[in-house]
Scaffold this active site. Structure first.
Site, PDB file in Angstrom:
ATOM      1  CG  HIS A  27      -1.819   1.146   1.369  1.00 15.80           C
ATOM      2  ND1 HIS A  27      -3.189   1.050   1.205  1.00 15.80           N
ATOM      3  CD2 HIS A  27      -1.586   2.448   1.659  1.00 15.80           C
ATOM      4  CE1 HIS A  27      -3.738   2.233   1.393  1.00 15.80           C
ATOM      5  NE2 HIS A  27      -2.781   3.099   1.672  1.00 15.80           N
ATOM      6  CD  GLU A  28       1.774   3.394   3.729  1.00 18.46           C
ATOM      7  OE1 GLU A  28       1.918   4.499   3.166  1.00 18.46           O
ATOM      8  OE2 GLU A  28       0.794   3.123   4.435  1.00 18.46           O
TER       9      GLU A  28
ATOM     10  CG  HIS B 191       0.133   6.169  -0.659  1.00 20.07           C
ATOM     11  ND1 HIS B 191      -1.063   6.535  -1.240  1.00 20.07           N
ATOM     12  CD2 HIS B 191      -0.177   5.719   0.594  1.00 20.07           C
ATOM     13  CE1 HIS B 191      -2.055   6.318  -0.385  1.00 20.07           C
ATOM     14  NE2 HIS B 191      -1.547   5.811   0.729  1.00 20.07           N
TER      15      HIS B 191
ATOM     16  CG  HIS C 130      -6.279   6.272   0.656  1.00 20.89           C
ATOM     17  ND1 HIS C 130      -6.294   7.070   1.766  1.00 20.89           N
ATOM     18  CD2 HIS C 130      -5.191   5.463   0.795  1.00 20.89           C
ATOM     19  CE1 HIS C 130      -5.275   6.756   2.546  1.00 20.89           C
ATOM     20  NE2 HIS C 130      -4.593   5.790   1.970  1.00 20.89           N
TER      21      HIS C 130
END
Length: 515
Positions: A339-340, A343, A349
């Site tokens: 997830h990170e 980014h 999101h």
């Protein structure tokens, strides 16, 4: 010839099946027990390599809920870069760097036979440990700690008892880039053949992980335990990113075993800022890589599990992220890492209308159990827009290969030692720079990829390669002699721009994202 290992797993009913048990993933209240019985079957003409402890390919047969399954596994040969290194510190603060042997490792990816949507990530170091997805459901497998026993537990994520029901968040408050207009414009364009080839090309994110002092203490200073945990975390991360043609070979680990080299606090934004500055001023001078995670055991405020900058992959200071070693389950922590990193690849999101075909997607702002394994359609579009606008060409640089066990096979669409390129068979090859028959680059090419490369040749001098992105920005043009677009130039400080505010620093401000 590649060896094939056939292991038959006999499912037995354990006397305590259904009762609660403490496993590495936590308290499990329902599980099955299997006893792997290894049967080796080499193909005709194959030769056993005595020096190779872990086979390149393995196959397991067993039952889940009374149904037979066949699990195919292949060693993840992109798990490490050839120059993989580890750093720790002596009691007097002296830096100690080593290059451990990693060619014959024990980490695998796989699939279930006759299940097109199945996946698997398994460590075979000491028994079988990991997860596999079967008929839409995720199962975990790990050895039971019973002396002189080959017993393994198989169970589902929902059977792990939760210690804390409070929702854990990516603490991002705003994940859009500085201006949405370039994104909207990019999303409305039809990709040219060169752009599509740029999107489809394998990306290699040279990945470095720093372990803070709290995490070292959490595992009682056992660097070997932490190392194996990280290997499996990165193995899972690679499994999730592989459908996007992204590979993240691990180039190094640094253990802050004596003390933290920055002030790691419960404030994620503050810690992220310090970590990025340390990476740019210290770590990058010692180890070339593309992206760094700080893996920490600290508990961040506001139920935050991680944080990263947006659209900053390849940036010396901002290509970083924070990840809390939140749960014993490696799959959950790996999902936070994915997830990170997402980014940093320009992905925000997910909104409610985004879809990945599952209950929860990777970029959903809250972590879910079982952890997500798929990106949404929104994430894919944002990632392509990021490639179009920011062109993170550091990810096009191939790392050195570690595969010294098997000879290269030209035409398998995998770049192996001794090959300059591999675009598949001559019938399927879509890379004009590569001779599919020899897996060598054509003698006439000037370049393969880059902002100033077109059909394997440099773009003519004067071709715009980076347009104006703000009032303070200036356009850049290709030189005709390089694939690289010249460094970004801006109006001199003090020139009125951005609503008559003076130009300052000339850098885009990137918004921080928190998981």
């Amino acid at each position: 010839m590649m060896q094939v290992l056939l292991v038959t797993i006999c499912l037995a009913v354990f006397p305590y099946q259904g009762s609660s048990i403490i496993l590495e993933s936590g308290n499990v209240n329902d599980y099955e027990v299997v006893y792997p019985q290894k049967v080796t079957a080499l193909p005709k003409g194959a030769v056993q390599q005595a020096e190779q402890k872990y086979e390149d390919a393995m196959q397991y047969e067993f039952e889940v809920n009374g149904q037979p399954v066949v699990l195919h596994l292949e060693k993840n040969k992109d798990l490490f870069s050839e120059d993989y290194s580890e750093t720790h510190y002596s009691p007097d603060g002296k830096e100690i760097t080593t290059n451990p042997p990693i060619e014959d490792h024990c980490y695998y990816h796989g699939r279930i036979q006759n299940d097109a949507h199945s996946t698997a990530s398994i460590s075979a170091c000491n028994g079988l440990k990991g997860h596999f997805k079967l008929r839409g459901e995720t199962y975990l497998i790990e050895p039971l700690k019973i002396p002189d026993s080959e017993a393994h537990a198989v169970y589902k994520y929902e059977n792990i008892e939760k210690e804390d029901d409070a929702p854990k968040m990516c603490g991002v408050t705003q994940t859009n880039w500085e201006s949405d207009e370039p994104i909207k414009e990019a999303s409305q364009l039809v990709a040219t053949s060169d752009q599509q080839r740029y999107y489809d090309h394998f990306r290699y994110i040279k990945y470095f992980i720093v372990v803070d002092h709290r995490m070292v203490e959490k595992y009682n200073g056992n660097l070997r335990t932490i190392r194996r945990r990280i290997y499996q975390l990165v193995n899972i991360l690679n499994e999730i990113y592989l459908p996007w043609n992204i590979r993240a070979p691990l180039v190094g680990i640094e253990f802050w075993n004596q003390r933290d080299l920055i002030n790691v606090t419960s404030s994620a934004p503050y810690t992220l800022d310090l970590f990025g500055k340390w990476r740019a001023s210290d770590l990058l001078n010692r180890k070339i890589h593309d992206y760094t995670h700080l893996l920490t055991a600290i508990v961040f405020v506001e139920q935050i599990l991680g944080m990263a900058h947006i659209a900053t992959m390849c940036h010396s200071e901002l290509s970083v992220g924070l990840v809390q070693d939140y749960m014993p389950s490696e799959h959950v922590v790996a999902a936070i890492m994915v997830h990170e990193m997402g980014h940093n690849l320009g992905i925000s999101h997910d909104e409610k209308y985004c879809n990945c075909g599952a209950d929860s997607c990777i970029m959903y702002p809250q972590i879910s159990i079982p952890p997500p394994v798929y990106f949404s359609n929104c994430s894919w579009e944002q990632y392509q827009n990021f490639l179009t606008i920011y062109k993170p060409d550091c990810t096009l640089i191939r790392p050195s290969r570690t595969d010294i066990v098997s000879p290269p096979v030209c035409g398998n669409d995998i770049l192996e030692q001794g090959e300059e390129c591999d675009c598949g068979s001559p019938e399927k090859c879509q890379d004009p720079c590569c001779d599919a028959a020899s897996c060598k680059l054509h003698s006439w090419i000037e370049c393969e990829f880059g902002e100033c490369c077109d059909q394997c040749r440099f773009k003519p001098a004067g071709t715009e390669c980076r347009g104006i992105r703000s009032e303070c920005d200036l356009p850049e043009y290709c030189t005709g002699q390089s694939v690289d677009c010249p460094i970004d130039h801006f109006h001199r400080n003090g020139k009125p721009c951005l609503n008559n505010n003076g130009a300052e620093k000339g850098e885009f401000q990137h918004t921080g994202g928190r998981y």
